[in-house]
Design an enzyme around this catalytic site. Structure first.
Site, PDB file in Angstrom:
ATOM      1  N   ASP A   8       0.875  -1.211   0.057  1.00  0.00           N
ATOM      2  CA  ASP A   8      -0.071  -0.084  -0.023  1.00  0.00           C
ATOM      3  C   ASP A   8       0.811   1.212  -0.055  1.00  0.00           C
ATOM      4  OD1 ASP A   8      -2.338   1.589   0.565  1.00  0.00           O
ATOM      5  OD2 ASP A   8      -1.758   1.825   2.409  1.00  0.00           O
ATOM      6  N   LEU A   9       0.498   2.318  -0.306  1.00  0.00           N
ATOM      7  CA  LEU A   9       1.456   3.693  -0.426  1.00  0.00           C
ATOM      8  C   LEU A   9       1.087   4.481   0.661  1.00  0.00           C
ATOM      9  CD1 LEU A   9       3.388   5.543  -1.819  1.00  0.00           C
ATOM     10  CD2 LEU A   9       1.130   6.411  -3.142  1.00  0.00           C
ATOM     11  N   ASP A  10      -0.088   5.027   1.043  1.00  0.00           N
ATOM     12  CA  ASP A  10      -0.264   5.867   2.047  1.00  0.00           C
ATOM     13  C   ASP A  10      -0.536   5.335   3.418  1.00  0.00           C
ATOM     14  OD1 ASP A  10      -0.829   8.284   3.225  1.00  0.00           O
ATOM     15  OD2 ASP A  10      -2.891   8.403   2.618  1.00  0.00           O
ATOM     16  N   THR A  16       0.630  10.654   3.926  1.00  0.00           N
ATOM     17  CA  THR A  16      -0.170  11.965   3.309  1.00  0.00           C
ATOM     18  C   THR A  16      -1.314  11.906   3.867  1.00  0.00           C
ATOM     19  OG1 THR A  16      -0.567  10.413   1.594  1.00  0.00           O
ATOM     20  CG2 THR A  16       1.371  11.945   1.034  1.00  0.00           C
ATOM     21  N   LYS A  44      -9.223   6.443   5.345  1.00  0.00           N
ATOM     22  CA  LYS A  44      -7.918   5.634   4.747  1.00  0.00           C
ATOM     23  C   LYS A  44      -7.955   4.727   4.036  1.00  0.00           C
ATOM     24  CE  LYS A  44      -5.063   7.284   8.718  1.00  0.00           C
ATOM     25  NZ  LYS A  44      -3.999   7.216   9.588  1.00  0.00           N
ATOM     26  N   SER A 115      -2.316   0.698  -4.554  1.00  0.00           N
ATOM     27  CA  SER A 115      -2.762   1.968  -3.705  1.00  0.00           C
ATOM     28  C   SER A 115      -3.973   2.612  -4.590  1.00  0.00           C
ATOM     29  CB  SER A 115      -1.661   3.052  -3.667  1.00  0.00           C
ATOM     30  OG  SER A 115      -2.336   4.381  -3.215  1.00  0.00           O
ATOM     31  N   ALA A 116      -4.880   2.950  -3.608  1.00  0.00           N
ATOM     32  CA  ALA A 116      -6.237   3.632  -4.121  1.00  0.00           C
ATOM     33  C   ALA A 116      -5.945   4.934  -4.564  1.00  0.00           C
ATOM     34  CB  ALA A 116      -7.213   3.431  -2.961  1.00  0.00           C
ATOM     35  N   LYS A 146     -10.816  -1.464  -2.334  1.00  0.00           N
ATOM     36  CA  LYS A 146     -10.367  -2.151  -0.960  1.00  0.00           C
ATOM     37  C   LYS A 146     -11.522  -2.042  -0.218  1.00  0.00           C
ATOM     38  CE  LYS A 146      -5.799  -0.735  -1.259  1.00  0.00           C
ATOM     39  NZ  LYS A 146      -4.754   0.088  -0.689  1.00  0.00           N
ATOM     40  N   GLU A 170      -0.069  -3.237   4.711  1.00  0.00           N
ATOM     41  CA  GLU A 170      -1.206  -2.227   4.731  1.00  0.00           C
ATOM     42  C   GLU A 170      -1.340  -1.656   5.936  1.00  0.00           C
ATOM     43  OE1 GLU A 170      -3.659  -0.461   3.807  1.00  0.00           O
ATOM     44  OE2 GLU A 170      -4.054  -1.317   2.041  1.00  0.00           O
ATOM     45  N   ASP A 171      -1.574  -0.150   5.956  1.00  0.00           N
ATOM     46  CA  ASP A 171      -1.921   0.202   7.293  1.00  0.00           C
ATOM     47  C   ASP A 171      -3.221   0.542   7.632  1.00  0.00           C
ATOM     48  OD1 ASP A 171      -2.451   2.111   5.377  1.00  0.00           O
ATOM     49  OD2 ASP A 171      -2.512   3.463   6.903  1.00  0.00           O
TER      50      ASP A 171
END
Ligand code: B16
Ligand code: MG
Length: 216
Positions: A8-10, A16, A44, A115-116, A146, A170-171
């Site tokens: 995942d990115l964020d 961010t 998120k 990432s979304a 997701k 993932e967060d």
């Protein structure tokens, strides 16, 4: 079996969320809706348009805007968000991320981004880590966001790794659910929240070692 990592990115590579929050809060205020940081948690991992829908529903204004007006509002939020990212740099990588990616590269483990965010390529470029990733799934290509597993399945396929040989990072709770539904091993990254269903949870990437994960 060839192993692979899906990130995942964020909240995993960089954080961010604070910029998303500032931009959404400003847009919501202009519509007469007040959101707080607790509400922001529920955004998120959620796509841009789904986030707008949640905000409008929260302010009981879900029927007040046409699809075209909502597109304009989402664009307005994104323009502000992108402005806030102007100074993003390698200093904004979350702890342990750069070392982990270097290690994965040294072990020739392919990495992909699930990432979304439609801003993912630009953000990775600014962070100076774009080249570590063999593929970035285009969120516009997805039928469902997701917690649907689609984005994770596509990410693993893109680096030619079977889901059972892929590890997802993932967060967000929705992301952990998507990773598990894709048949992958799920690593939750959060120092503040318990991510239900994660196979392993750590506070940050500094606690992870590529070698240990391969053995597992
Ligand atoms: P954009 P992730 C998600 O990133 C964010 O967590 C979420 O808050 C945001 O709405 C979504 O990306 C879409 O982002 O507006 O840039 O397309 O956690 O999936 O990497
Ligand atoms: Mg995230």
């Amino acid at each position: 079996m060839k192993k692979g990592f899906v990130f995942d990115l964020d909240g995993v590579i960089t954080d961010t969320a604070k910029f998303h929050y500032i931009a959404w809060k400003e847009l919501a205020e202009s519509l007469g809706i007040t959101i707080d940081e607790v509400f922001n948690e529920s955004l998120k991992g959620i796509s841009r348009m789904d986030s707008l829908d949640k905000i409008l529903a929260y302010g009981q204004k879900e029927n007040d805007y046409s699809p075209a007006e909502k597109e304009a509002l989402a664009k307005q939020k994104n323009d502000e968000y992108v402005k806030l990212l102007a100074d993003l740099s390698a200093a904004d990588l979350l702890p342990g991320v750069h070392d982990f990616l270097m290690d994965a590269k040294a072990h020739q483990i392919p990495c992909a981004i699930a990432s979304a965010s439609k801003n993912a390529p630009m953000i990775l470029e600014k962070l100076g880590v774009l080249d570590f990733f063999g593929h970035i799934v285009d969120p516009e290509s997805l039928k469902k966001g997701k917690p649907d597993p689609e984005i994770f399945v596509k990410a693993a396929q893109s680096i030619a790794v079977a889901p059972e040989d892929a590890i997802g990072f993932e967060d967000a709770q929705a992301g952990i659910e998507g990773i598990k539904a894709a048949g992958m091993y799920a690593i939750g990254i959060s120092a503040t929240e318990t991510l239900a269903g994660a196979d392993l949870q750590v506070g940050s990437m500094t606690e992870l070692s590529v070698e240990q994960l391969i053995e597992r």
